[in-house]
Enzyme design. Structure first.
Site, PDB file in Angstrom:
ATOM      1  N   ARG A  98     -13.539  -8.786   1.736  1.00  0.00           N
ATOM      2  CA  ARG A  98     -12.107  -8.559   1.461  1.00  0.00           C
ATOM      3  C   ARG A  98     -11.329  -9.820   1.847  1.00  0.00           C
ATOM      4  NH1 ARG A  98      -9.954  -3.392   1.472  1.00  0.00           N
ATOM      5  NH2 ARG A  98      -8.070  -4.473   0.806  1.00  0.00           N
TER       6      ARG A  98
ATOM      7  N   CYS B  84     -16.230   1.573   0.597  1.00  0.00           N
ATOM      8  CA  CYS B  84     -15.058   0.745   0.949  1.00  0.00           C
ATOM      9  C   CYS B  84     -14.670   0.883   2.414  1.00  0.00           C
ATOM     10  CB  CYS B  84     -13.887   1.072   0.041  1.00  0.00           C
ATOM     11  SG  CYS B  84     -13.252   2.746   0.217  1.00  0.00           S
TER      12      CYS B  84
ATOM     13  N   ASP C 157     -17.093   7.294  -1.719  1.00  0.00           N
ATOM     14  CA  ASP C 157     -15.881   7.139  -0.910  1.00  0.00           C
ATOM     15  C   ASP C 157     -15.570   8.500  -0.293  1.00  0.00           C
ATOM     16  OD1 ASP C 157     -13.474   6.170   0.128  1.00  0.00           O
ATOM     17  OD2 ASP C 157     -12.410   6.174  -1.788  1.00  0.00           O
TER      18      ASP C 157
ATOM     19  N   HIS D  64      -7.340   0.746  -6.414  1.00  0.00           N
ATOM     20  CA  HIS D  64      -7.553  -0.107  -5.228  1.00  0.00           C
ATOM     21  C   HIS D  64      -8.219  -1.409  -5.711  1.00  0.00           C
ATOM     22  CE1 HIS D  64      -7.807  -1.250  -1.185  1.00  0.00           C
ATOM     23  NE2 HIS D  64      -8.700  -0.406  -0.697  1.00  0.00           N
TER      24      HIS D  64
ATOM     25  N   ARG E  89       0.882  -1.180   0.000  1.00  0.00           N
ATOM     26  CA  ARG E  89       0.000   0.000   0.000  1.00  0.00           C
ATOM     27  C   ARG E  89       0.913   1.222   0.000  1.00  0.00           C
ATOM     28  NH1 ARG E  89      -5.300   1.423   3.505  1.00  0.00           N
ATOM     29  NH2 ARG E  89      -6.078   0.039   1.885  1.00  0.00           N
TER      30      ARG E  89
ATOM     31  N   GLN F  77     -10.099  -4.007  -3.356  1.00  0.00           N
ATOM     32  CA  GLN F  77     -11.398  -3.567  -2.852  1.00  0.00           C
ATOM     33  C   GLN F  77     -12.490  -3.782  -3.900  1.00  0.00           C
ATOM     34  OE1 GLN F  77     -12.123  -2.016   0.365  1.00  0.00           O
ATOM     35  NE2 GLN F  77     -14.138  -2.649  -0.347  1.00  0.00           N
TER      36      GLN F  77
HETATM   37  N1  NVA Z   1      -9.882   6.569  -1.452  1.00  0.00           N
HETATM   38  C1  NVA Z   1      -9.500   6.212  -0.107  1.00  0.00           C
HETATM   39  C2  NVA Z   1      -9.746   4.762   0.133  1.00  0.00           C
HETATM   40  C3  NVA Z   1      -9.402   4.271   1.518  1.00  0.00           C
HETATM   41  C4  NVA Z   1      -9.582   2.788   1.680  1.00  0.00           C
HETATM   42  C5  NVA Z   1      -8.039   6.578   0.120  1.00  0.00           C
HETATM   43  O1  NVA Z   1      -7.237   6.362  -0.788  1.00  0.00           O
HETATM   44  O2  NVA Z   1      -7.722   7.081   1.195  1.00  0.00           O
HETATM   45  N1   CP Z   2     -11.188  -0.205   2.511  1.00  0.00           N
HETATM   46  C1   CP Z   2      -9.913  -0.272   2.931  1.00  0.00           C
HETATM   47  O1   CP Z   2      -8.985  -0.510   2.164  1.00  0.00           O
HETATM   48  O2   CP Z   2      -9.772  -0.074   4.276  1.00  0.00           O
HETATM   49  P1   CP Z   2      -8.426   0.157   5.074  1.00  0.00           P
HETATM   50  O3   CP Z   2      -7.886   1.520   4.667  1.00  0.00           O
HETATM   51  O4   CP Z   2      -8.824   0.108   6.511  1.00  0.00           O
HETATM   52  O5   CP Z   2      -7.439  -0.907   4.712  1.00  0.00           O
END
Ligand code: NVA
Ligand code: CP
Length: 305
Positions: free
Chosen positions: A289, A261, A221, A132, A105, A135
């Protein structure tokens, strides 16, 4: 040495492979619910690298590896050499000699691509600024589980054209459904950044209510994704009319489900009555997930079983 398969963006797998993964997910989920031990990844190790915060992604990958008989190791940039300037390529060479798969990540998509280019083992995108994919795999599995095939259906995306939105758009091209996108002016989809082949599977709407009209799945989101915190104040003002509320769910198909998500901000991108209401499937979505990623790990590490 055989080149490993990676999952860096949604279109890295084919439609037939997603069909296979969803079939495996159903079986793996059922076995898990029946407390049947299934350890195909005994002695295998997943390394998880986090440059951004996470609850669900870390938990689902870590628990998933344990449940498949393997182990997961958590690294972050604060207390590994990754945060002290070790080149991504060097890290990939070393980490991939000590593990069977790597989940990352991070910020730019180019980081996971550079890592993968130097990795001996499969690399999984656990979220980048651009995508992502894990997800969306869980979201689509959840839709199929709740409502049946997604082909030909309409997904309404309300809000930011972020990593989630881009991945929905890629998935729509691959699995043949439509996405109705509504973003505030200045935050529109950039098809090239989303990695799209064309514009056949999405339509942009100025009015979020029109995007939601007749949709089979309504989703949104956060207004400010991780890494964009400096824009928070500006975004709160720009996005205030892009909240998924009861009126929006009212114009969607009566059978429509709501997804997010998570983590969610009630009163910002979604009204509490929607996320906590009868059409919301967010808890199943989060749980899936675990099951979808177990199928993914099995496939990337062992191939078809
Ligand atoms: N769009 C959000 C998703 C978090 C799971 C981010 O990138 O922070
Ligand atoms: N939806 C998701 O990826 O959650 P986290 O940021 O908690 O991993």
């Amino acid at each position: 040495m055989k080149t490993p398969r990676h999952f860096l963006q949604f279109k890295d797998l084919s439609r037939a492979e997603f069909d296979y993964l969803f079939t495996r997910t159903r079986a793996i989920k059922q076995q898990f619910k029946a407390y049947q031990k299934y350890w195909p990844l005994e002695d295998r190790t997943l390394v998880m690298i986090f440059e951004k915060a996470s609850t669900r992604t870390r938990l689902s990958f870590e628990a998933g590896m344990h449940q498949l008989g393997g182990a997961a190791i958590y690294l972050n940039t604060r207390d590994s050499q990754l945060g002290r300037g070790e080149p991504v390529e060097d890290a990939a060479e070393v980490i991939s000699r000590m593990s069977d798969a790597v989940m990352i990540r991070t910020f730019e998509q180019s980081i996971v691509e550079r890592f993968a280019a130097h990795s001996r083992v499969p690399v999984i995108n656990g979220l980048t600024n651009e995508y992502h994919p894990c997800q969306i795999m869980a979201d689509i599995f959840t839709y199929i589980e709740q409502r049946g095939p997604i082909q030909g259906k309409t997904v309404a995306w309300i809000g930011d054209s972020n990593n989630m939105c881009n991945t929905w758009l890629q998935a729509a091209e691959l699995l043949d459904f439509n996405v109705h996108v509504s973003t505030p002016p200045g935050y529109e989809v950039e098809p090239e950044r989303a990695g799209l082949y064309g514009t056949d599977h999405f339509e942009q709407f100025a009015d979020p209510l029109e995007a939601a009209r007749g949709a089979d799945l309504v989703t949104t989101d956060v207004w400010t994704s991780m890494g964009f915190e400096a824009e928070n104040e500006t975004r709160i003002k720009a996005f205030k009319d892009w909240q998924v509320d009861a009126e929006m769910m009212q114009v969607a198909d009566p059978q429509a489900v709501f997804m997010h998500c998570l983590p969610a901000h009630r009163g910002e991108e979604v009204a509490a009555e929607v996320i906590d209401g009868p059409q919301s499937v967010v808890w199943d979505e989060a749980e899936n997930r675990l099951h979808t990623q177990k199928a993914l790990l099995e496939f990337l590490i062992l191939g078809k079983v």
